[in-house]
Design a protein around this motif. Structure first.
Motif, PDB file in Angstrom:
ATOM      1  N   UNK A 132      33.928  44.127  39.436  1.00 34.54           N
ATOM      2  CA  UNK A 132      34.666  43.247  38.531  1.00 34.54           C
ATOM      3  C   UNK A 132      35.741  42.472  39.283  1.00 34.54           C
ATOM      4  N   UNK A 133      36.457  43.140  40.177  1.00 37.07           N
ATOM      5  CA  UNK A 133      37.506  42.478  40.955  1.00 37.07           C
ATOM      6  C   UNK A 133      36.913  41.386  41.833  1.00 37.07           C
ATOM      7  N   UNK A 134      35.756  41.646  42.395  1.00 35.41           N
ATOM      8  CA  UNK A 134      35.067  40.625  43.195  1.00 35.41           C
ATOM      9  C   UNK A 134      34.772  39.395  42.345  1.00 35.41           C
ATOM     10  N   UNK A 135      34.259  39.611  41.133  1.00 39.39           N
ATOM     11  CA  UNK A 135      33.930  38.489  40.249  1.00 39.39           C
ATOM     12  C   UNK A 135      35.184  37.702  39.869  1.00 39.39           C
ATOM     13  N   UNK A 136      36.247  38.406  39.522  1.00 34.33           N
ATOM     14  CA  UNK A 136      37.481  37.743  39.118  1.00 34.33           C
ATOM     15  C   UNK A 136      38.068  36.945  40.279  1.00 34.33           C
ATOM     16  N   UNK A 137      38.117  37.546  41.452  1.00 35.41           N
ATOM     17  CA  UNK A 137      38.692  36.855  42.614  1.00 35.41           C
ATOM     18  C   UNK A 137      37.894  35.598  42.949  1.00 35.41           C
TER      19      UNK A 137
END
Length: 422
Positions: A132-137
């Motif tokens: 999820x953090x990868x997608x948001x970043x």
């Protein structure tokens, strides 16, 4: 050591008599010592002097902005576990680049806020969070710095509710799977791996569990480097305990001993060291002051009823925690002790601070102080029984200031909204 001492028979906070503050703000209230906060913080700085390090104060222990600003002025970073704590840190003047975002349940919204405001690193706790953090970043055109929190399956030998490093705890990724998780992280374009994170629990009174966990982390760092990962930072968490009982025969290790162990176990890796003390910095820097309401004689025991309750200090009810409770006016030498159950006014039997506690003579109207109440006191308080949150007061030398005021009943009740149909 703290700066709450008797002078001429009266308990003082640094150079301020506690009764003077009680008259000004009313009871109960929390009272913090700047000198004690700084002394404890500086012990860690001295212990790690000469190494590349950052001490990130664990905001969850005591989150008042005045406390955060006091530590930030010394160069402290912050360890936060929610958007609210992140915003508190920034409001207290801490740059995002000195804030570490921990916690097992970060939301995409919290990730966006921290990425937009600046962040030192996210301590990633699971593979879904990592993805999820990868997608948001990537959606923001940014790269998120991450350390992956590993669970080393080490028994911290502390209370079961604050142990976080065993395989049955919810925190971190099993260390046995760390290499495959790091391999996936390296493939995600929105992430940059910067290090390893570990935290095994709170109120540890023995260095052995720390050393066992850090030894596993050191070996993992070597393996990950061999796999091609750049491991430049080790976040070793916090958790060093404090002496709640001043006469304890087995006091916890000193920060200097802890730092010496850190140097010995991981010092040869050439990594920047992060540690996240909270309780040790704030715990003995605060007391809670209450007033005796009644002395009540029961069938087989006597009760000391205070105006502070479990909603103000929940640790005894929640953890069975022990706090030293002392009169604000120093007892006469050799004063006869009498056992009391020390309780509050909340409508719960669990609203009990101590059972059969020997106390010197006290009377209705007297003030008492709960020592070692700076950590996990005010931050865990509630308005149960519609009891206002109690004030927080900070002392520096001969000055004191209210850093959180007691709300009025109108303010509390006014937050409610009655639907139109009523």
């Amino acid at each position: 050591m703290d700066h709450f001492l008797y002078r001429n028979g009266v308990l003082h906070a640094e150079d301020v008599p506690v009764p003077e503050i009680a008259v000004a703000v009313g009871t109960p209230f929390y009272l913090y010592s700047t000198a004690t906060l700084l002394r404890h913080y500086r012990l860690f700085e001295e212990g790690l002097a000469g190494t590349d390090h950052l001490i990130c104060y664990a905001v969850k222990a005591l989150s008042n902005q005045a406390i955060l600003a006091t530590l930030a002025a010394e160069g402290a970073g912050m360890d936060v576990v929610s958007e609210g704590e992140y915003r508190r840190a920034l409001a207290a003047g801490v740059p995002g680049e000195r804030v570490v975002f921990s916690g097992v349940g970060k939301t995409r919204g919290e990730m966006r806020v921290a990425l937009a405001g600046g962040i030192r690193q996210f301590n990633v706790e699971s593979e879904p969070e990592m993805r999820a953090l990868d997608e948001v970043a990537r959606s923001m055109g940014l790269v998120a710095p991450v350390a992956i929190r590993v669970n080393p399956d080490v028994d911290a030998r502390t209370h079961e509710k604050i142990a976080t490093g065993r395989k049955e705890n919810k925190f971190g990724i099993p260390i046995s799977r760390a290499r495959e998780v790091y391999a996936e992280a390296a493939r995600l374009k929105g992430l940059k791996v910067v290090g390893i994170d570990v935290h095994i629990g709170s109120q540890l009174t023995d260095l052995a569990p720390f050393e066992e966990a850090y030894t596993k982390v050191a070996e993992l760092a070597r393996q990950l480097r061999a796999d091609g990962h750049e491991i430049s930072r080790l976040d070793l968490g916090g958790g060093l305990g404090i002496p709640y009982e001043s006469q304890s025969n087995a006091p916890p290790p000193l920060p200097t001993d802890y730092c010496a162990m850190v140097r010995r176990v991981v010092g040869d890796l050439g990594c920047e060291i992060e540690i996240e003390p909270g309780r040790l910095i704030a715990g003995n820097a605060g007391i809670m002051v209450a007033q005796v309401v009644w002395l009540k004689h029961g069938e087989d025991r006597d009760f000391l009823i205070l105006d502070a309750g479990m909603n103000d200090l929940i640790r005894p009810a929640m953890y069975g925690a022990w706090h030293e409770i002392v009169p604000v006016i120093e007892p006469a030498p050799g004063a006869e002790l009498h056992p009391f159950d020390i309780v509050g006014p909340v409508c719960e039997t669990g609203d009990t601070f101590a059972r059969n506690r020997p106390m010197p003579p006290v009377a209705a109207g007297d003030l008492v102080a709960f020592r070692s109440a700076g950590a996990y006191g005010a931050v865990m308080a509630s308005e149960y029984n519609t009891r206002p949150l109690i004030p927080e007061v900070l002392v520096r030398g001969d000055q004191f200031a209210v850093i959180r005021a007691r709300p009025t009943f109108d303010e509390i009740i006014g937050r409610d909204t009655i639907p139109e149909w009523l």
